[in-house]
Write an enzyme that holds these catalytic residues in place. Structure first.
Site, PDB file in Angstrom:
ATOM      1  N   LYS A 163       1.179  10.904  13.617  1.00 26.48           N
ATOM      2  CA  LYS A 163       2.586  10.676  13.990  1.00 26.48           C
ATOM      3  C   LYS A 163       2.981  11.699  15.058  1.00 26.48           C
ATOM      4  CE  LYS A 163       4.228   8.242   9.990  1.00 26.48           C
ATOM      5  NZ  LYS A 163       4.292   6.893  10.562  1.00 26.48           N
ATOM      6  N   ASP A 214      -1.284   7.082   3.836  1.00 26.11           N
ATOM      7  CA  ASP A 214      -0.350   6.159   4.471  1.00 26.11           C
ATOM      8  C   ASP A 214      -1.063   5.238   5.457  1.00 26.11           C
ATOM      9  OD1 ASP A 214       2.360   5.246   5.056  1.00 26.11           O
ATOM     10  OD2 ASP A 214       2.132   6.243   6.999  1.00 26.11           O
ATOM     11  N   HIS A 236      -5.031   0.874   6.466  1.00 25.16           N
ATOM     12  CA  HIS A 236      -5.068   0.223   7.787  1.00 25.16           C
ATOM     13  C   HIS A 236      -6.317   0.596   8.603  1.00 25.16           C
ATOM     14  CE1 HIS A 236      -1.080  -0.776   6.703  1.00 25.16           C
ATOM     15  NE2 HIS A 236      -0.453   0.254   7.200  1.00 25.16           N
ATOM     16  N   ASP A 266      -1.889  -5.411   3.200  1.00 32.19           N
ATOM     17  CA  ASP A 266      -2.156  -4.404   4.222  1.00 32.19           C
ATOM     18  C   ASP A 266      -1.764  -5.090   5.521  1.00 32.19           C
ATOM     19  OD1 ASP A 266      -3.455  -3.081   6.381  1.00 32.19           O
ATOM     20  OD2 ASP A 266      -4.725  -2.052   4.948  1.00 32.19           O
ATOM     21  N   HIS A 267      -0.602  -4.737   6.059  1.00 34.65           N
ATOM     22  CA  HIS A 267      -0.069  -5.588   7.122  1.00 34.65           C
ATOM     23  C   HIS A 267      -0.936  -5.599   8.381  1.00 34.65           C
ATOM     24  CE1 HIS A 267       1.817  -1.934   8.812  1.00 34.65           C
ATOM     25  NE2 HIS A 267       1.955  -2.607   9.924  1.00 34.65           N
ATOM     26  N   LYS A 269       0.833  -1.189   0.000  1.00 35.62           N
ATOM     27  CA  LYS A 269       0.000   0.000   0.000  1.00 35.62           C
ATOM     28  C   LYS A 269       0.875   1.249   0.000  1.00 35.62           C
ATOM     29  CE  LYS A 269       0.566   1.849   3.372  1.00 35.62           C
ATOM     30  NZ  LYS A 269       1.347   2.291   4.519  1.00 35.62           N
ATOM     31  N   GLU A 277       1.128   7.204  16.989  1.00 39.17           N
ATOM     32  CA  GLU A 277       2.546   6.815  16.936  1.00 39.17           C
ATOM     33  C   GLU A 277       3.377   7.924  17.570  1.00 39.17           C
ATOM     34  OE1 GLU A 277       3.958   4.864  13.215  1.00 39.17           O
ATOM     35  OE2 GLU A 277       2.114   5.687  12.405  1.00 39.17           O
ATOM     36  N   LYS A 296      -2.098  -8.840  11.643  1.00 41.44           N
ATOM     37  CA  LYS A 296      -1.874  -8.752  13.098  1.00 41.44           C
ATOM     38  C   LYS A 296      -2.843  -9.689  13.823  1.00 41.44           C
ATOM     39  CE  LYS A 296      -0.387  -3.896  13.035  1.00 41.44           C
ATOM     40  NZ  LYS A 296       0.910  -3.762  13.660  1.00 41.44           N
TER      41      LYS A 296
HETATM   42  C1  BG6 Z   1       2.987   1.589   7.679  1.00 40.05           C
HETATM   43  C2  BG6 Z   1       3.104   3.072   7.448  1.00 40.05           C
HETATM   44  O1  BG6 Z   1       2.144   1.003   6.723  1.00 40.05           O
HETATM   45  O2  BG6 Z   1       2.466   1.370   8.966  1.00 40.05           O
HETATM   46  C3  BG6 Z   1       3.972   3.705   8.513  1.00 40.05           C
HETATM   47  O3  BG6 Z   1       3.639   3.305   6.166  1.00 40.05           O
HETATM   48  C4  BG6 Z   1       3.456   3.368   9.891  1.00 40.05           C
HETATM   49  O4  BG6 Z   1       4.018   5.119   8.347  1.00 40.05           O
HETATM   50  C5  BG6 Z   1       3.275   1.870  10.013  1.00 40.05           C
HETATM   51  O5  BG6 Z   1       4.402   3.832  10.831  1.00 40.05           O
HETATM   52  C6  BG6 Z   1       2.596   1.515  11.307  1.00 40.05           C
HETATM   53  O6  BG6 Z   1       2.612   0.129  11.443  1.00 40.05           O
HETATM   54  P1  BG6 Z   1       2.510  -0.546  12.865  1.00 40.05           P
HETATM   55  O7  BG6 Z   1       2.410  -2.010  12.573  1.00 40.05           O
HETATM   56  O8  BG6 Z   1       3.749  -0.157  13.600  1.00 40.05           O
HETATM   57  O9  BG6 Z   1       1.279   0.027  13.482  1.00 40.05           O
END
Ligand code: BG6
Length: 447
Positions: free
Chosen positions: A292, A187, A192, A129-130, A100, A168, A134
C-alpha cells in the site's frame, strides 16, 4: 442504493423506470450479530420476501463482516433453521459466500471450514476471492491455453524470472481496525497474489471443469519450496509505510491512520522470492510483491524471458541499455488499471546506424473491445447464483496457502526488530526488497 448505483454503475446506465423497479425489490433488515432474536426477524423478513417475490428457498448469505464475526453468524443462522443442510434443496440452496481472509492461519481456517461444514454442504460454500472475477485474470487461462505459441516457452528453459506486482497508492482507507488484524500478507498475498501465481504457473487442466482447474492450481502450491526461516530476509521482506507524498499530496504514515496502533508492527508491504519445485519451473524465481501507498497503482504479471544466447550486436548498438535486464523480452499481463497484454521486443531504431530500441507490442482491452467489462464482483455473484464455483477458492488451496505462509507470519510476529516504518509513502517499498532480487542479478521492473 439508488445513489450508489447512480454513482458507481454509470456504465449500466439504467433508465429511471428500471432503477425504480429494481430498488423496489430491495429491503433491509438490521441484525445484531450476537442476538439470536434478531435472526428470527431475519427469517421472518426472508419469508415475507419469498411471498412477495414469489420465490422459494433461493437465499445467498454473504459474509463480508470482519472475519472474527463469521463464527457467531453461521451458528445463529443455523439455530433459526436458515442453515444449508436443513434446507429442502440442500444440494444447491441456500448458498453462503465467505469473504477473504478465510481464517487467519491454518488452524483457524480449518476451524472455520469445520464449522461451515457442520451447517452447509461443500457445494453450498463459496470462498470468494474477487481477483478471480477480474477479466484480465480469467484471460490468463485463455492466453496460455488457447494459443499454441506460448506453451513451448512457458518453462525453466526460456523464462528467466516472473514478477507479480500489486502496487496500490491507497492507504488503509478507514479500514485501520481490520487491517491491523490482517496486514498485507493476509489481506493480499495469501489469497489474491497466490491465485495469480496459481494461474500463471499451473499445468493445463484436462478440461474447463471447475475441479480440474482447481486441482492444477493446488498442485502449484504443493510444489512451493518452503521458505528458509533461518535466512528469511533472503526470501521474504516486510515493510510499513511512513509519511510521504502521493501525487504531490502529503499523506500520513500507517501508524497515524485511524484505528491503527501507534507502535503497530503490521506490515503494509510484502515481497517474496518463491520457487516452484517441479519439472516446469526448476529454479525460476517468482518474485511477488504487494504494498500500500506505493509510487503507482498497478497490478501486473511480468514474464521475463532469457537473454539472447549470443550477442551479435555490440555495446554501441545497445546504446543506452547499460542494464541488461532492459533488453529481455518480457510478456506483461496487466491486470489493472490499463488492462491488457504487452510484449517487449528489441527492434532497430530507424536511421543509418544500428541502434536497438525496446518496443512494446500492445493489446489493450479498452481499445480492442467496445463492450463494457463486468466488474469482478458482478461476475462472481452471478456465478454463485448459477452454482458455478470455478472462480471461487477451494478449501485445499486455502489450506495450502496458509500452511506455506504461516511460518513466515509467525516468524515476523516474534521478531520485533523490524524498524517500521521502513518506506516512505509514494516510494516503491523498503530497500531490502531490491536486495531480494539483486542477489539473483535481477531487479524489479520500473513501473
Ligand atoms: C481487497 C483488500 O481484497 O483488495 C484491499 O482487502 C485491497 O486492501 C483490494 O485494496 C485491492 O483490490 P483491487 O481490485 O483494487 O486490486
Amino acid at each position: 442504493m439508488r445513489e450508489a448505483i447512480e454513482k458507481f454503475a454509470t456504465d449500466l446506465n439504467p433508465s429511471p423506470a428500471e432503477l425504480t423497479k429494481f430498488i423496489s425489490k430491495l429491503s433491509y433488515c438490521p441484525v445484531n450479530i450476537d442476538n439470536n432474536a434478531d435472526y428470527l426477524n431475519l427469517r421472518k423478513a426472508i419469508q415475507d420476501l419469498e411471498i412477495s417475490l414469489n420465490l422459494k428457498n433461493q437465499n445467498v448469505f454473504y459474509l463480508s463482516t470482519p472475519p472474527s464475526l463469521y463464527s457467531p453468524i453461521i451458528k445463529n443462522l443455523n439455530d433459526v433453521g436458515l442453515g444449508g443442510k436443513a434446507s429442502s434443496d440442500a444440494n444447491i440452496w441456500p448458498k453462503i459466500v465467505v469473504e477473504k481472509p478465510f481464517g487467519r492461519d491454518l488452524q483457524t481456517c480449518k476451524e472455520l471450514d469445520n464449522q461451515l461444514h457442520d451447517v452447509f454442504n461443500e457445494n453450498q460454500i463459496y470462498r470468494i476471492d474477487h481477483y478471480l472475477g477480474k477479466e484480465t485474470v480469467q484471460n490468463i487461462m485463455v492466453l496460455r491455453f488457447a494459443n499454441a505459441i506460448f506453451e513451448p516457452l512457458w518453462n525453466y528453459q526460456h523464462i528467466n524470472n516472473i514478477q507479480i506486482t500489486n502496487a496500490e497508492t491507497l492507504g488503509v482507507e478507514g479500514r485501520g481496525v481490520y487491517y491491523e488484524e490482517a496486514g498485507a500478507m493476509r489481506d493480499m498475498v495469501q489469497n489474491h497474489m497466490f491465485q495469480l501465481l496459481g494461474m500463471v504457473a499451473m499445468e493445463a487442466p484436462g478440461s474447463l471443469d471447475s475441479e480440474a482447474i482447481r486441482d492444477e492450481k493446488a498442485k502449484v502450491l504443493k510444489a512451493l519450496r518452503p521458505l528458509d526461516l533461518s535466512n528469511l530476509e533472503q526470501c521474504a521482506i516486510s515493510g510499513q509505510y511512513g509519511q510521504g507524498y502521493i501525487s504531490g499530496k502529503s499523506v500520513v504514515g500507517y501508524r497515524e491512520e485511524s484505528g491503527v496502533d501507534q507502535n503497530s508492527q503490521t506490515e503494509t508491504f510484502v515481497a517474496l522470492k518463491l520457487y516452484i519445485d517441479n519439472w516446469r519451473w526448476a529454479n525460476v524465481p517468482f518474485y511477488v510483491r504487494s504494498g500500500k501507498r506505493l509510487g503507482k497503482g498497478i497490478t501486473e504479471i511480468a514474464i521475463e524471458f532469457n537473454r539472447v544466447p549470443h550477442r551479435i550486436f555490440n555495446d554501441e548498438n545497445y546504446f543506452g541499455f547499460n542494464d541488461s535486464n532492459l533488453t529481455a523480452n518480457t510478456l506483461v499481463i496487466q491486470i489493472q488499471p490499463d488492462e491488457g497484454i504487452s510484449l517487449k521486443l528489441m527492434v532497430k531504431q530507424p536511421g543509418t546506424t544500428t541502434h536497438l530500441k525496446a518496443l512494446n507490442m500492445d493489446f489493450k482491452y479498452g481499445q480492442a473491445f467496445g463492450t463494457r467489462t463486468p466488474s469482478a464482483y458482478e461476475r462472481l455473484i452471478l456465478d454463485c447464483l448459477l452454482g458455478d464455483s470455478t472462480l471461487f477458492s477451494r478449501s485445499d488451496f486455502v489450506n495450502l496457502s496458509w500452511a506455506f505462509l504461516d511460518p513466515v507470519i509467525n516468524s515476523w510476529h516474534t521478531n520485533t526488530q523490524k524498524n517500521f516504518p521502513n518506506y516512505d509513502a509514494g516510494s516503491w517499498g523498503p530497500e531490502s526488497s531490491n536486495r531480494l532480487l539483486a542477489n539473483q542479478g535481477h531487479s524489479w521492473r520500473k513501473l
